[in-house]
Design an enzyme around this catalytic site. Structure first.
Site, PDB file in Angstrom:
ATOM      1  N   LYS A 175       0.866  -1.184   0.000  1.00  0.00           N
ATOM      2  CA  LYS A 175       0.000   0.000   0.000  1.00  0.00           C
ATOM      3  C   LYS A 175       0.901   1.232   0.000  1.00  0.00           C
ATOM      4  CE  LYS A 175      -1.428   2.583   3.039  1.00  0.00           C
ATOM      5  NZ  LYS A 175      -1.125   3.770   2.196  1.00  0.00           N
ATOM      6  N   GLU A 251      10.051   1.028  10.426  1.00  0.00           N
ATOM      7  CA  GLU A 251      11.060   2.059  10.121  1.00  0.00           C
ATOM      8  C   GLU A 251      10.371   3.394  10.355  1.00  0.00           C
ATOM      9  OE1 GLU A 251      14.166   1.603   9.408  1.00  0.00           O
ATOM     10  OE2 GLU A 251      14.274  -0.494   8.809  1.00  0.00           O
ATOM     11  N   CYS A 285      13.791  10.716   6.839  1.00  0.00           N
ATOM     12  CA  CYS A 285      13.909  10.287   8.244  1.00  0.00           C
ATOM     13  C   CYS A 285      15.351  10.438   8.692  1.00  0.00           C
ATOM     14  CB  CYS A 285      13.450   8.848   8.382  1.00  0.00           C
ATOM     15  SG  CYS A 285      14.259   7.759   7.208  1.00  0.00           S
ATOM     16  N   GLU A 375      10.420  16.051  14.338  1.00  0.00           N
ATOM     17  CA  GLU A 375      11.014  16.024  12.994  1.00  0.00           C
ATOM     18  C   GLU A 375      10.619  17.306  12.266  1.00  0.00           C
ATOM     19  OE1 GLU A 375       9.348  12.108  11.602  1.00  0.00           O
ATOM     20  OE2 GLU A 375      11.370  11.980  10.809  1.00  0.00           O
TER      21      GLU A 375
HETATM   22  P1  NAD Z   1       2.785   8.570   7.728  1.00  0.00           P
HETATM   23  O1  NAD Z   1       3.029   7.748   8.949  1.00  0.00           O
HETATM   24  O2  NAD Z   1       1.749   9.614   7.781  1.00  0.00           O
HETATM   25  O3  NAD Z   1       2.338   7.611   6.530  1.00  0.00           O
HETATM   26  C1  NAD Z   1       3.121   6.505   6.136  1.00  0.00           C
HETATM   27  C2  NAD Z   1       2.220   5.480   5.471  1.00  0.00           C
HETATM   28  O4  NAD Z   1       1.254   5.022   6.404  1.00  0.00           O
HETATM   29  C3  NAD Z   1       1.424   5.990   4.273  1.00  0.00           C
HETATM   30  O5  NAD Z   1       1.334   4.944   3.330  1.00  0.00           O
HETATM   31  C4  NAD Z   1       0.048   6.278   4.854  1.00  0.00           C
HETATM   32  O6  NAD Z   1      -0.987   6.122   3.924  1.00  0.00           O
HETATM   33  C5  NAD Z   1      -0.056   5.185   5.899  1.00  0.00           C
HETATM   34  N1  NAD Z   1      -0.914   5.517   7.035  1.00  0.00           N
HETATM   35  C6  NAD Z   1      -1.113   6.723   7.610  1.00  0.00           C
HETATM   36  N2  NAD Z   1      -1.926   6.605   8.666  1.00  0.00           N
HETATM   37  C7  NAD Z   1      -2.249   5.299   8.758  1.00  0.00           C
HETATM   38  C8  NAD Z   1      -3.048   4.538   9.655  1.00  0.00           C
HETATM   39  N3  NAD Z   1      -3.662   5.109  10.688  1.00  0.00           N
HETATM   40  N4  NAD Z   1      -3.144   3.219   9.461  1.00  0.00           N
HETATM   41  C9  NAD Z   1      -2.513   2.624   8.446  1.00  0.00           C
HETATM   42  N5  NAD Z   1      -1.723   3.271   7.567  1.00  0.00           N
HETATM   43  C10 NAD Z   1      -1.601   4.595   7.727  1.00  0.00           C
HETATM   44  O7  NAD Z   1       4.188   9.108   7.275  1.00  0.00           O
HETATM   45  P2  NAD Z   1       4.543   9.987   6.001  1.00  0.00           P
HETATM   46  O8  NAD Z   1       4.152  11.386   6.269  1.00  0.00           O
HETATM   47  O9  NAD Z   1       4.052   9.341   4.749  1.00  0.00           O
HETATM   48  O10 NAD Z   1       6.126   9.840   5.976  1.00  0.00           O
HETATM   49  C11 NAD Z   1       6.948  10.602   6.775  1.00  0.00           C
HETATM   50  C12 NAD Z   1       7.382   9.818   7.994  1.00  0.00           C
HETATM   51  O11 NAD Z   1       8.024   8.608   7.582  1.00  0.00           O
HETATM   52  C13 NAD Z   1       8.419  10.553   8.817  1.00  0.00           C
HETATM   53  O12 NAD Z   1       8.150  10.380  10.176  1.00  0.00           O
HETATM   54  C14 NAD Z   1       9.718   9.856   8.424  1.00  0.00           C
HETATM   55  O13 NAD Z   1      10.744   9.972   9.379  1.00  0.00           O
HETATM   56  C15 NAD Z   1       9.262   8.459   8.250  1.00  0.00           C
HETATM   57  N6  NAD Z   1      10.199   7.703   7.433  1.00  0.00           N
HETATM   58  C16 NAD Z   1      10.987   6.776   8.039  1.00  0.00           C
HETATM   59  C17 NAD Z   1      11.912   6.070   7.300  1.00  0.00           C
HETATM   60  C18 NAD Z   1      12.778   5.046   7.945  1.00  0.00           C
HETATM   61  O14 NAD Z   1      13.328   4.225   7.229  1.00  0.00           O
HETATM   62  N7  NAD Z   1      12.963   5.042   9.261  1.00  0.00           N
HETATM   63  C19 NAD Z   1      12.029   6.300   5.928  1.00  0.00           C
HETATM   64  C20 NAD Z   1      11.215   7.267   5.335  1.00  0.00           C
HETATM   65  C21 NAD Z   1      10.297   7.952   6.108  1.00  0.00           C
END
Ligand code: NAD
Length: 471
Positions: A175, A251, A285, A375
């Site tokens: 997804k 992650e 991240c 962040e």
């Molecule tokens: P997010 O948590 O809002 O969304 C990530 C994913 O989760 C998306 O596909 C979104 O549709 C889904 N999602 C959101 N809410 C959900 C829920 N309640 N239930 C199920 N799925 C849900 O994050 P974002 O804004 O897309 O990405 C940024 C974040 O990702 C930052 O915190 C960043 O640090 C982190 N990140 C971490 C890594 C790593 O490897 N540690 C890499 C890239 C990004």
């Protein structure tokens, strides 16, 4: 853009959503509509899991060498289509085209790496300590896996999960983030074209991630959840996964410290700071979030970095993902300034279409400022001076996160002490980027659980079994 698939991929078929709904994907540089993508319902998610379950046994029984060769074919095909993938990524996510090409290289490396790892999964076989029999330890695919990816690295976050899962013999439902589904759909199409069998990779973009995720995570046929995204969402998914004692990899967010000591090569430190901060418009991240600078050189470092940032513009570094992100970054900057930080440069959203924020440097950021705890996810440098190594370590570790730390120093003994004392999963010495498909990527504390990449990455999709063979 017309060539990019916009439907769901389930069991090898491209289908509309069951209710026919679609959602828009927009270009963050100007807000224009790029495509309307099928909006998967929870039932579509279950259909995708049905397909992954149906394909699981045959894929697990496929020779590891064959699975590896398919990944290698995907790597080669991706290299031939570098420009196409980079163009789609820049359009839906906003990163500059050169950086998008860089992501094709980085994301592609996971295909090559895990193509090579697939046939190398080994076990152990030897006498038990009692001498009464033989112990056999082996690894088998964990089973159908649900992969959730964020928008900031649309290709690499997908390949970093799909490649080890397929190498291990797992089928998947992925997804992608609702902001950037096109890259994943295009990549899934590439996988089908190189011969990955129907049902092995299923893609369900949706504007309602909560519903679909709840259904899949609580389905007893699912054996693994791998999530990359924010810590807040990761926490809630872990709570859901606990119900079925589901295996998870997380992650999550970061709050990387970037330490500059008075013996550092300042030119290198400034170059590294630009990379660690402005790559991906600060939306990584691994982005340096807090610049901790040794007091004797804090003034000079700030001045040199500000001069370098003056050469950047919001347009050249790229737009933030959406207007909400621009507002969020603005609030963090305002909070820091209210608490006494000095605005060296930038500090404003750019007027007009697109979600741009000026490259910004803040010095003398006071303890308690929100951007030291949260962040930033934007092009904002926050500089905090420190007096000695102990204080630097204390400040660096003063966060719930623990993904990566960077340090610039010429003192190797100090570097070794920092590796021991910094509470992070990764460390870069005199380096502004550490990510590498051959290395285990991941964090400690609330930055997550598990590792992606390296020889460790495939084990996230394998389970260990043991058999005692008595004479
Ligand atoms: P997010 O948590 O809002 O969304 C990530 C994913 O989760 C998306 O596909 C979104 O549709 C889904 N999602 C959101 N809410 C959900 C829920 N309640 N239930 C199920 N799925 C849900 O994050 P974002 O804004 O897309 O990405 C940024 C974040 O990702 C930052 O915190 C960043 O640090 C982190 N990140 C971490 C890594 C790593 O490897 N540690 C890499 C890239 C990004």
């Amino acid at each position: 853009m017309n060539a990019v698939p916009t439907r769901l991929l389930i069991g090898g078929q491209w289908r509309p959503a069951t209710d026919g709904a679609e959602f828009p994907v927009r270009n963050p540089a100007d807000g224009s509509l790029l495509a309307s993508v099928a909006d998967a319902t929870a039932d579509d998610g279950v259909a995708a899991l049905d397909a992954a379950v149906a394909a699981a046994a045959e894929w697990a029984a496929t020779a590891p060498r064959t699975r590896g060769e398919l990944l290698r074919a995907a790597f080669d095909a991706l290299q031939q289509r570098r420009e196409e993938f980079a163009t789609v990524m820049t359009a839906e996510m906003g990163k500059p085209y050169a950086e998008a090409l860089g992501e094709v290289t980085y994301g592609g490396e996971f295909l090559r790496w895990f193509a090579e790892e697939a046939p190398r999964v080994a076990g152990r076989y030897g006498p038990n300590p009692e001498g009464t029999g033989l112990m056999m330890v082996s690894h088998r695919p964990v089973g159908p896996s649900y992969l959730i990816t964020p928008w900031n690295f649309p290709l690499a976050m997908a390949t970093r999960k799909i490649a080890p899962a397929l190498a291990a013999g797992c089928t998947v439902v992925i997804k992608p983030a609702e902001q950037t589904p096109l890259t994943t759909l295009l990549f899934a199409q590439l996988l089908t074209e190189v011969g990955v069998p129907p049902g092995v990779v299923n893609v369900v973009p949706t504007s309602a991630p909560v519903l679909i995720s709840e259904r899949l995570i609580t389905d007893p046929r699912l054996r693994k959840l791998s999530f990359t995204g924010s810590t807040a969402v990761g926490r809630s998914l872990l709570a859901q996964a606990a119900g079925g004692v589901l295996r998870t990899s997380m992650e999550l967010g970061g709050n990387a410290p970037f330490l500059v000591f008075d013996d550092a090569d300042l030119d290198a430190a400034v170059a590294g700071a630009l990379q660690a901060k402005f790559r991906n418009i600060g939306q990584a991240c691994t982005a340096a979030n807090r610049f901790l600078v040794h007091e004797p050189i804090a003034g000079e470092f700030t001045q040199r970095l500000t001069a370098a940032v003056k050469e950047l513009t919001a347009e050249t570094i790229g737009p933030l993902i959406d207007q909400r992100a621009v507002d969020g970054v603005g609030k963090l900057v305002d909070d820091a300034v209210t608490r006494g930080a000095r605005l060296e440069i930038g500090g404003r959203a750019v007027e007009g279409p697109g979600s741009f924020y000026e490259p910004t440097v803040l010095s003398g950021v006071a303890p308690g400022s929100r951007l030291l705890r949260e962040e930033i996810f934007g092009p904002v440098v926050a500089i905090v001076p420190f007096t000695d190594e102990d204080e630097a370590v204390r400040l660096a570790n003063d966060t719930e996160y623990g993904l990566v730390a960077y340090a610039y120093t010429r003192d190797l003994a100090r570097a070794h002490r920092l590796i021991d004392r910094l509470e992070t999963g990764m460390f870069g010495l005199n380096a502004g980027v550490v990510s590498n498909a051959a290395a285990p990527f991941g964090g400690v504390k609330q930055s997550g659980l598990g590792r992606e990449g390296g020889i460790e990455g495939i084990h996230e999709y394998l389970t260990t079994t043991y058999a005692l063979l008595c004479r």
